[in-house]
Design a protein around this motif. Sequence first.
Motif, PDB file in Angstrom:
ATOM      1  N   MET A  42      -4.418   3.849  49.564  1.00  0.00           N
ATOM      2  CA  MET A  42      -3.768   4.671  50.903  1.00  0.00           C
ATOM      3  C   MET A  42      -2.276   4.379  51.279  1.00  0.00           C
ATOM      4  O   MET A  42      -1.625   5.083  51.473  1.00  0.00           O
ATOM      5  CB  MET A  42      -4.485   4.145  52.246  1.00  0.00           C
ATOM      6  N   VAL A  43      -1.961   2.943  50.772  1.00  0.00           N
ATOM      7  CA  VAL A  43      -0.640   2.951  50.603  1.00  0.00           C
ATOM      8  C   VAL A  43       0.269   3.674  49.571  1.00  0.00           C
ATOM      9  O   VAL A  43       1.528   4.188  49.909  1.00  0.00           O
ATOM     10  CB  VAL A  43      -0.261   1.312  50.605  1.00  0.00           C
ATOM     11  N   LEU A  44      -0.251   3.630  48.460  1.00  0.00           N
ATOM     12  CA  LEU A  44       0.476   4.561  47.397  1.00  0.00           C
ATOM     13  C   LEU A  44       0.493   5.895  47.665  1.00  0.00           C
ATOM     14  O   LEU A  44       1.497   6.723  47.759  1.00  0.00           O
ATOM     15  CB  LEU A  44      -0.566   4.307  46.012  1.00  0.00           C
ATOM     16  N   PHE A  45      -0.734   6.449  48.479  1.00  0.00           N
ATOM     17  CA  PHE A  45      -0.632   7.777  48.948  1.00  0.00           C
ATOM     18  C   PHE A  45       0.325   8.197  49.878  1.00  0.00           C
ATOM     19  O   PHE A  45       0.921   9.330  50.099  1.00  0.00           O
ATOM     20  CB  PHE A  45      -1.890   8.329  49.278  1.00  0.00           C
TER      21      PHE A  45
ATOM     22  N   LEU B 192       5.476  10.508  51.713  1.00  0.00           N
ATOM     23  CA  LEU B 192       6.899  10.321  52.405  1.00  0.00           C
ATOM     24  C   LEU B 192       7.982  10.725  51.414  1.00  0.00           C
ATOM     25  O   LEU B 192       9.027  11.166  51.747  1.00  0.00           O
ATOM     26  CB  LEU B 192       7.147   8.913  52.918  1.00  0.00           C
ATOM     27  N   THR B 193       7.780  10.464  50.189  1.00  0.00           N
ATOM     28  CA  THR B 193       8.695  10.716  49.134  1.00  0.00           C
ATOM     29  C   THR B 193       8.918  12.643  48.984  1.00  0.00           C
ATOM     30  O   THR B 193       9.978  12.889  49.106  1.00  0.00           O
ATOM     31  CB  THR B 193       8.188  10.238  47.680  1.00  0.00           C
ATOM     32  N   ILE B 194       7.522  13.065  49.081  1.00  0.00           N
ATOM     33  CA  ILE B 194       7.714  14.472  49.165  1.00  0.00           C
ATOM     34  C   ILE B 194       8.514  15.087  50.348  1.00  0.00           C
ATOM     35  O   ILE B 194       9.276  16.040  50.329  1.00  0.00           O
ATOM     36  CB  ILE B 194       6.449  15.067  48.873  1.00  0.00           C
TER      37      ILE B 194
END
Length: 502
Positions: free
Chosen positions: A26-29, A34-36
């Motif tokens: 979930m953190v990675l997703f 946020l990056t996108i």
Amino acid sequence: MTCPTSTMDQIYQHPFKERRFYLSMMVLFAVFQLTILNLILFRFNVGDHLIVTNGEMTDSNTKGYGTSYYSAKKKGNPKLLNFKDINLWNRTLNPSIYGPVEGHLPETMDTRTSILKRRMHPTEEDYHNIVSGKYKPVGIMTLEKRVLLMKQTMTEALKMMPESEGREFLEMLTEGPFKFHEQYRNPCWFEDEESDTSNGLKCLPYFYLIGAPKCGTTDLQRRLVQHPDISDRVVKEPHWLNRNRFYPQRGYVYPKFEHYLAVFSDGTRQIQENKDASGYHPMIFGDCSATTMVDNRYWTIHPPSKNVSEPVYTNADYIHHLNPNAKIIAMLRNPVNRIYSEYLYFMHGSPEEFHDLVKKNILYTRECLKHNSLRYCFNIAPRNYTQAEIKLEWGVYFLHLKEFLRVFPRKQIFVIKLEDFSQSPVSYMRRIFSFLKMRQLPDDQLNQISSPEKRANVREKSDKEKGGMLEETRKILEDFYEPYNKLLVDLLGKQFDFNNTG
């Protein structure tokens, strides 16, 4: 008898590990989202790629074909920068050049920063030296010199350059003539006439798409490269003829003719790789630098122009010298609408600020014309930042087109009125391909090319909300351009009458 443990039983036996795994995913997703989102919200196309990190401006790589972005960061928090912020920053650092700004500095900018970094325009001293013919271009630099340039003002950096550096561009008219290979539709030749390897193949543009900013050249270029025989592997606007061989872009200039050829290296390889059964290479590419038509500001530093009152050579002469058979496509737009569109797109100012700039620049122009010719006043470099913010002279189309008609026969120049093109894109695309002597495409393919999913370089929502230009401003500009529009009609015919657009 022991029953085998099911997968679900294994999971329930280790609930903590399972929760930790899902939490990590979930953190990675979330980081990915946020990056996108950051890329969508804080990237926007303006001209040169600047990144402000912790109050310090640094260079970064250009992304895409001639496309680059401004972005800004401070303590890890992105902040959108627009031209207005950067102009205010320029004025704060250089009040003698850009005019004072009372107590304003964008929060992402470091007040201690006193170096050039990357500005939108040359310094006032650079402008003076260009106009007087004393400007000394900077040659290809070592890494140390490039770093020095990024740490010095342009004037300071130029003082440290040897007299001999960067003079190669002055000899461009000595290049050629070239023996173009008959098996290539595009003007190409081999450095070694006995060689037929791609390493020795050099190519110049088959056509030039010219005009001025916001005349629709980007939109037309995107349609052109959809033709199977027009290469899309070239930079849309290299700006070499009129800009990059003279004034530093991204830290240094590219003064040599070989640098211009290198711009088209990918397109050259594509042309070499594509041939028909007879061995003929049908592909072509073009130089679509729109301002090639209107931007001749560096003529004063060319030796033949010393002590003369008008340019001896313009970009039209250079193109004709390199390839007398080049085809020229010129896009024109109502000059009043064009200049306001350009101002909003690049400067993001208000209608009131635009009005003030128009009045000031018309006064500058009239003062210049009291003592100089049209060719001088509409081809000279701006003397200050106010003159550089809007380009009145770029809408005086008849003057700039006359330079091309002076050296090229009329049959090699196809002039398009943007307003007409927008009404009949299919018809015009068919005529353009015919003008370029390209094979005609099936109607369904031509219709698809003529109806793109989205327009190029559209006005931002924030600029649209500012509304149109003031009626008073429009009247001033219409009066200014009226006599020059009449001369354009004399040159091209009534179809290009921008005085009667009602």
